[in-house]
Design a protein around this motif. Structure first.
Motif, mmCIF file in Angstrom:
data_model
loop_
_atom_site.group_PDB
_atom_site.id
_atom_site.type_symbol
_atom_site.label_atom_id
_atom_site.label_comp_id
_atom_site.label_asym_id
_atom_site.label_seq_id
_atom_site.Cartn_x
_atom_site.Cartn_y
_atom_site.Cartn_z
ATOM 1 N N VAL A 48 0.844 -1.190 0.000
ATOM 2 C CA VAL A 48 0.000 0.000 0.000
ATOM 3 C C VAL A 48 0.883 1.246 0.000
ATOM 4 O O VAL A 48 0.621 2.194 -0.734
ATOM 5 N N VAL A 49 1.938 1.231 0.817
ATOM 6 C CA VAL A 49 2.816 2.403 0.881
ATOM 7 C C VAL A 49 3.519 2.599 -0.453
ATOM 8 O O VAL A 49 3.637 3.730 -0.954
ATOM 9 N N ASP A 50 3.978 1.501 -1.064
ATOM 10 C CA ASP A 50 4.639 1.599 -2.363
ATOM 11 C C ASP A 50 3.672 2.136 -3.420
ATOM 12 O O ASP A 50 4.035 2.984 -4.235
ATOM 13 N N LEU A 51 2.451 1.658 -3.386
ATOM 14 C CA LEU A 51 1.451 2.107 -4.355
ATOM 15 C C LEU A 51 1.116 3.585 -4.155
ATOM 16 O O LEU A 51 0.914 4.325 -5.129
ATOM 17 N N ASP A 52 1.093 4.039 -2.893
ATOM 18 C CA ASP A 52 0.874 5.473 -2.640
ATOM 19 C C ASP A 52 1.987 6.316 -3.246
ATOM 20 O O ASP A 52 1.740 7.382 -3.828
ATOM 21 N N ALA A 53 3.220 5.863 -3.119
ATOM 22 C CA ALA A 53 4.343 6.606 -3.697
ATOM 23 C C ALA A 53 4.247 6.637 -5.220
ATOM 24 O O ALA A 53 4.482 7.679 -5.853
ATOM 25 N N ARG A 54 3.874 5.507 -5.823
ATOM 26 C CA ARG A 54 3.729 5.468 -7.278
ATOM 27 C C ARG A 54 2.591 6.381 -7.740
ATOM 28 O O ARG A 54 2.683 7.023 -8.795
ATOM 29 N N LEU A 55 1.503 6.422 -6.970
ATOM 30 C CA LEU A 55 0.383 7.301 -7.315
ATOM 31 C C LEU A 55 0.814 8.767 -7.310
ATOM 32 O O LEU A 55 0.438 9.544 -8.216
ATOM 33 N N ALA A 56 1.588 9.162 -6.322
ATOM 34 C CA ALA A 56 2.051 10.552 -6.259
ATOM 35 C C ALA A 56 2.920 10.874 -7.466
ATOM 36 O O ALA A 56 2.790 11.952 -8.089
ATOM 37 N N THR A 57 3.787 9.963 -7.838
ATOM 38 C CA THR A 57 4.654 10.164 -8.999
ATOM 39 C C THR A 57 3.825 10.244 -10.277
ATOM 40 O O THR A 57 4.075 11.094 -11.155
ATOM 41 N N GLN A 58 2.829 9.353 -10.418
ATOM 42 C CA GLN A 58 1.993 9.334 -11.624
ATOM 43 C C GLN A 58 1.161 10.611 -11.739
ATOM 44 O O GLN A 58 1.001 11.152 -12.828
ATOM 45 N N ARG A 59 0.653 11.121 -10.614
ATOM 46 C CA ARG A 59 -0.110 12.369 -10.651
ATOM 47 C C ARG A 59 0.776 13.531 -11.118
ATOM 48 O O ARG A 59 0.350 14.392 -11.905
ATOM 49 N N ALA A 60 2.008 13.562 -10.603
ATOM 50 C CA ALA A 60 2.942 14.622 -11.032
ATOM 51 C C ALA A 60 3.228 14.504 -12.527
ATOM 52 O O ALA A 60 3.311 15.518 -13.244
ATOM 53 N N SER A 61 3.338 13.253 -13.010
ATOM 54 C CA SER A 61 3.601 13.045 -14.436
ATOM 55 C C SER A 61 2.421 13.512 -15.290
ATOM 56 O O SER A 61 2.603 14.148 -16.339
ATOM 57 N N VAL A 62 1.194 13.231 -14.832
ATOM 58 C CA VAL A 62 -0.002 13.675 -15.562
ATOM 59 C C VAL A 62 -0.061 15.206 -15.574
ATOM 60 O O VAL A 62 -0.372 15.829 -16.615
ATOM 61 N N ASP A 63 0.285 15.829 -14.455
ATOM 62 C CA ASP A 63 0.283 17.300 -14.415
ATOM 63 C C ASP A 63 1.316 17.882 -15.374
ATOM 64 O O ASP A 63 1.044 18.895 -16.058
ATOM 65 N N ARG A 64 2.473 17.259 -15.470
ATOM 66 C CA ARG A 64 3.494 17.738 -16.409
ATOM 67 C C ARG A 64 3.020 17.598 -17.854
ATOM 68 O O ARG A 64 3.269 18.475 -18.699
ATOM 69 N N MET A 65 2.323 16.478 -18.167
ATOM 70 C CA MET A 65 1.829 16.279 -19.525
ATOM 71 C C MET A 65 0.754 17.321 -19.865
ATOM 72 O O MET A 65 0.706 17.821 -21.002
ATOM 73 N N ARG A 66 -0.070 17.680 -18.895
ATOM 74 C CA ARG A 66 -1.084 18.722 -19.146
ATOM 75 C C ARG A 66 -0.411 20.079 -19.401
ATOM 76 O O ARG A 66 -0.857 20.864 -20.243
ATOM 77 N N ALA A 67 0.671 20.322 -18.682
ATOM 78 C CA ALA A 67 1.411 21.572 -18.907
ATOM 79 C C ALA A 67 2.026 21.575 -20.304
ATOM 80 O O ALA A 67 2.032 22.612 -21.003
ATOM 81 N N LEU A 68 2.574 20.419 -20.718
ATOM 82 C CA LEU A 68 3.131 20.325 -22.080
ATOM 83 C C LEU A 68 2.049 20.492 -23.141
ATOM 84 O O LEU A 68 2.280 21.092 -24.208
ATOM 85 N N LEU A 69 0.854 19.942 -22.853
ATOM 86 C CA LEU A 69 -0.254 20.063 -23.800
ATOM 87 C C LEU A 69 -0.638 21.534 -23.980
ATOM 88 O O LEU A 69 -0.933 21.980 -25.102
ATOM 89 N N ALA A 70 -0.571 22.296 -22.909
ATOM 90 C CA ALA A 70 -0.906 23.712 -23.006
ATOM 91 C C ALA A 70 0.153 24.475 -23.799
ATOM 92 O O ALA A 70 -0.147 25.497 -24.442
ATOM 93 N N LYS A 71 1.395 23.982 -23.824
ATOM 94 C CA LYS A 71 2.468 24.678 -24.537
ATOM 95 C C LYS A 71 2.675 24.151 -25.966
ATOM 96 O O LYS A 71 3.509 24.690 -26.698
ATOM 97 N N ALA A 72 1.963 23.103 -26.338
ATOM 98 C CA ALA A 72 2.160 22.511 -27.676
ATOM 99 C C ALA A 72 1.772 23.532 -28.766
ATOM 100 O O ALA A 72 0.760 24.224 -28.649
#
Length: 154
Positions: free
Chosen positions: A1-25
């Motif tokens: 569960v703790v490992d999955l929580d850490a992966r979720l935080a990383t994945q959310r940050a990655s999705v936010d970065r992709m949305r930022a890139l989408l806005a700059k495309a």
């Protein structure tokens, strides 16, 4: 569960970065690539979130088994056997004598309070008995009969 929580935080940050890139495309091809990658990452994020929810429920209802024990020390080594002889017998005899004296002293210590109590009671009894003898009236004395005389003696 703790490992999955850490992966979720990383994945959310990655999705936010992709949305930022989408806005700059700037071009359609960049938008298509970024959107494709964003869709894949969002799908992974949703999958992880559902796994986290399932695992969270299982963990909340899980049973914890705790087994405690203590380590048993190895047996003490046996002392070397001694040959029977005078000195061994003498040593054993002194040990037995000391044990006997110790036992007698323990018994005396246990009996001492009772002996003191009995001695005090005995002294009180003897004192009262002597006092009664002194105060008891003496029976009247009767004159002693004369000694018998022997007849026929010169």
């Amino acid at each position: 569960v703790v490992d999955l929580d850490a992966r979720l935080a990383t994945q959310r940050a990655s999705v936010d970065r992709m949305r930022a890139l989408l806005a700059k495309a700037n071009s359609v091809s960049e938008v298509a690539q970024v959107e494709s990658e964003l869709t894949r990452r969002e799908a992974d994020l949703e999958s992880m979130e559902s796994r986290r929810a399932t695992l969270g429920g299982q963990v909340a209802l899980s049973t914890v088994v705790l087994q405690l024990g203590r380590e048993i020390p190895p047996p003490a080594p046996k002392p070397a056997e001694q040959k029977a002889g005078f000195v061994t017998g003498l040593t054993g005899g002194w040990g037995a004598f000391g044990d006997m004296v110790n036992g007698l002293l323990v018994a005396l210590g246990a009996l001492l309070p009772f002996l003191v109590t009995l001695a005090v009671a005995g002294v009180v009894y003897l004192y009262i008995r002597r006092q009664r003898r002194k105060t008891r009236p003496k029976p009247p004395s009767t004159p002693a009969p004369p000694p018998p005389t022997v007849q026929g003696a010169p």
